[in-house]
Design a protein around this motif. Sequence first.
Motif, mmCIF file in Angstrom:
data_model
loop_
_atom_site.group_PDB
_atom_site.id
_atom_site.type_symbol
_atom_site.label_atom_id
_atom_site.label_comp_id
_atom_site.label_asym_id
_atom_site.label_seq_id
_atom_site.Cartn_x
_atom_site.Cartn_y
_atom_site.Cartn_z
ATOM 1 N N VAL A 179 15.137 19.691 27.649
ATOM 2 C CA VAL A 179 16.291 19.709 26.756
ATOM 3 C C VAL A 179 16.068 20.804 25.706
ATOM 4 O O VAL A 179 15.077 20.767 24.967
ATOM 5 N N PRO A 180 16.962 21.804 25.639
ATOM 6 C CA PRO A 180 16.829 22.821 24.586
ATOM 7 C C PRO A 180 16.935 22.181 23.212
ATOM 8 O O PRO A 180 17.611 21.156 23.048
ATOM 9 N N LYS A 181 16.276 22.782 22.241
ATOM 10 C CA LYS A 181 16.205 22.201 20.896
ATOM 11 C C LYS A 181 17.586 21.877 20.320
ATOM 12 O O LYS A 181 17.779 20.850 19.686
ATOM 13 N N GLU A 182 18.550 22.756 20.592
ATOM 14 C CA GLU A 182 19.884 22.549 20.009
ATOM 15 C C GLU A 182 20.660 21.404 20.680
ATOM 16 O O GLU A 182 21.727 21.030 20.224
ATOM 17 N N GLN A 183 20.083 20.825 21.768
ATOM 18 C CA GLN A 183 20.764 19.712 22.456
ATOM 19 C C GLN A 183 20.021 18.379 22.309
ATOM 20 O O GLN A 183 20.294 17.426 23.036
ATOM 21 N N TYR A 184 19.051 18.323 21.377
ATOM 22 C CA TYR A 184 18.260 17.094 21.211
ATOM 23 C C TYR A 184 19.141 15.874 20.930
ATOM 24 O O TYR A 184 18.797 14.759 21.310
ATOM 25 N N GLU A 185 20.234 16.061 20.222
ATOM 26 C CA GLU A 185 21.118 14.920 19.927
ATOM 27 C C GLU A 185 22.209 14.786 20.961
ATOM 28 O O GLU A 185 22.503 13.683 21.432
ATOM 29 N N SER A 186 22.832 15.910 21.323
ATOM 30 C CA SER A 186 24.037 15.841 22.161
ATOM 31 C C SER A 186 23.766 15.421 23.601
ATOM 32 O O SER A 186 24.525 14.645 24.186
ATOM 33 N N LEU A 187 22.649 15.911 24.220
ATOM 34 C CA LEU A 187 22.436 15.599 25.634
ATOM 35 C C LEU A 187 22.147 14.114 25.864
ATOM 36 O O LEU A 187 22.750 13.511 26.757
ATOM 37 N N PRO A 188 21.261 13.468 25.074
ATOM 38 C CA PRO A 188 21.067 12.027 25.274
ATOM 39 C C PRO A 188 22.374 11.225 25.137
ATOM 40 O O PRO A 188 22.591 10.253 25.873
ATOM 41 N N GLN A 189 23.253 11.653 24.220
ATOM 42 C CA GLN A 189 24.551 10.970 24.082
ATOM 43 C C GLN A 189 25.369 11.106 25.351
ATOM 44 O O GLN A 189 25.974 10.134 25.830
ATOM 45 N N LYS A 190 25.362 12.310 25.920
ATOM 46 C CA LYS A 190 26.134 12.548 27.150
ATOM 47 C C LYS A 190 25.546 11.748 28.318
ATOM 48 O O LYS A 190 26.275 11.256 29.174
ATOM 49 N N ILE A 191 24.207 11.641 28.364
ATOM 50 C CA ILE A 191 23.557 10.847 29.422
ATOM 51 C C ILE A 191 23.983 9.385 29.305
ATOM 52 O O ILE A 191 24.311 8.726 30.303
ATOM 53 N N THR A 192 24.008 8.869 28.074
ATOM 54 C CA THR A 192 24.430 7.484 27.828
ATOM 55 C C THR A 192 25.868 7.281 28.272
ATOM 56 O O THR A 192 26.199 6.298 28.970
ATOM 57 N N GLU A 193 26.741 8.214 27.903
ATOM 58 C CA GLU A 193 28.161 8.106 28.293
ATOM 59 C C GLU A 193 28.323 8.171 29.809
ATOM 60 O O GLU A 193 29.068 7.389 30.402
ATOM 61 N N THR A 195 26.325 7.370 32.168
ATOM 62 C CA THR A 195 25.776 6.235 32.934
ATOM 63 C C THR A 195 26.222 4.887 32.354
ATOM 64 O O THR A 195 25.635 3.854 32.687
ATOM 65 N N ASN A 196 27.229 4.943 31.480
ATOM 66 C CA ASN A 196 27.715 3.705 30.823
ATOM 67 C C ASN A 196 26.585 2.925 30.149
ATOM 68 O O ASN A 196 26.539 1.687 30.209
ATOM 69 N N GLY A 197 25.653 3.661 29.566
ATOM 70 C CA GLY A 197 24.588 3.031 28.790
ATOM 71 C C GLY A 197 23.464 2.427 29.606
ATOM 72 O O GLY A 197 22.574 1.773 29.059
ATOM 73 N N THR A 198 23.460 2.643 30.924
ATOM 74 C CA THR A 198 22.422 2.016 31.762
ATOM 75 C C THR A 198 21.138 2.849 31.846
ATOM 76 O O THR A 198 20.073 2.320 32.164
ATOM 77 N N ALA A 199 21.212 4.148 31.566
ATOM 78 C CA ALA A 199 20.011 4.999 31.679
ATOM 79 C C ALA A 199 19.083 4.752 30.490
ATOM 80 O O ALA A 199 19.527 4.570 29.361
ATOM 81 N N GLN A 200 17.786 4.730 30.778
ATOM 82 C CA GLN A 200 16.792 4.630 29.713
ATOM 83 C C GLN A 200 16.099 5.976 29.571
ATOM 84 O O GLN A 200 15.870 6.671 30.562
ATOM 85 N N MET A 201 15.805 6.325 28.329
ATOM 86 C CA MET A 201 15.236 7.663 28.079
ATOM 87 C C MET A 201 13.968 7.595 27.237
ATOM 88 O O MET A 201 13.871 6.754 26.348
ATOM 89 N N GLU A 202 13.024 8.471 27.552
ATOM 90 C CA GLU A 202 11.803 8.591 26.754
ATOM 91 C C GLU A 202 11.523 10.075 26.527
ATOM 92 O O GLU A 202 11.469 10.852 27.478
ATOM 93 N N TRP A 203 11.342 10.422 25.257
ATOM 94 C CA TRP A 203 10.952 11.800 24.941
ATOM 95 C C TRP A 203 9.482 11.999 25.267
ATOM 96 O O TRP A 203 8.654 11.145 24.974
ATOM 97 N N GLU A 204 9.150 13.145 25.859
ATOM 98 C CA GLU A 204 7.759 13.506 26.111
ATOM 99 C C GLU A 204 7.413 14.738 25.262
ATOM 100 O O GLU A 204 7.972 14.900 24.187
ATOM 101 N N LYS A 205 6.539 15.595 25.753
ATOM 102 C CA LYS A 205 6.019 16.666 24.886
ATOM 103 C C LYS A 205 7.037 17.787 24.632
ATOM 104 O O LYS A 205 7.925 18.025 25.446
ATOM 105 N N GLU A 206 6.812 18.455 23.481
ATOM 106 C CA GLU A 206 7.577 19.671 23.202
ATOM 107 C C GLU A 206 6.970 20.803 24.012
ATOM 108 O O GLU A 206 5.780 20.796 24.319
ATOM 109 N N THR A 207 7.790 21.780 24.367
ATOM 110 C CA THR A 207 7.296 22.853 25.209
ATOM 111 C C THR A 207 8.081 24.132 24.958
ATOM 112 O O THR A 207 9.124 24.118 24.313
#
Length: 221
Positions: A179-193, A195-207
């Motif tokens: 996930v590019p730095k500028e999408q840290y907030e927006s992409l997880p929101q889109k993933i939730t939308e 999958t209707n909230g069924t996807a689970q997410m975990e942040w791993e290392k910065e790179t």
Amino acid sequence: MGTENTSYQAVYTGGEGEIVEKKSRFIATVRPVETEEEAVSFINETKKKYWDAKHNCSAFVIGKRQEITRCSDDGEPAQTAGRPMLDVLLGRGITNTAVVVTRYFGGVLLGTGGLVRAYQAAVQAGLASCRVITKNQGKILAVHTDYNGLGRLQYLFGQQETAVLDTEYTADVVMKVIVPKEQYESLPQKITEQTNGTAQMEWEKETVYAVIDKKVVLFPS
């Protein structure tokens, strides 16, 4: 209101370029470097290689925001070689890169303006023989979904041009994406939308990463 630059240009594979100006040869050697020590070592190595040249002028830029810069005229008139060479790198937004321009004097004086133009042209010729890439700051996100959500996420990531590093197929599916730095907030929101909230997410290392020949390459951050 300033925004932090999250991508930058860097040399991936070095190269050499040469120009001839009024019988003087200008040979530019360009290399990727990660530290000041690496840059100094490369400059010394190039000086040894071209020990018989009249001048080995150099410049390097290091750091995501081009924080460290150094340049040397190596005996040319002040401000006619090192600084103009450095200006080419800074002007192109290139970092983590060192360049040495070796001059074999051809017997004709170029004048200060001529020297500036020749050294800059030599650096451009050197860069033209290199592979210059865009490096981006990002973070790896592990997305857990069921098979119903897989197609939706593949569609979303295709739309967003999100780089998928790995997909594990077990009872459920785990996709690792960058996930590019500028999408840290927006992409997880889109993933939730998506999958209707069924996807689970975990942040791993910065790179730090780049897309090279359609493949994602990770670099030390």
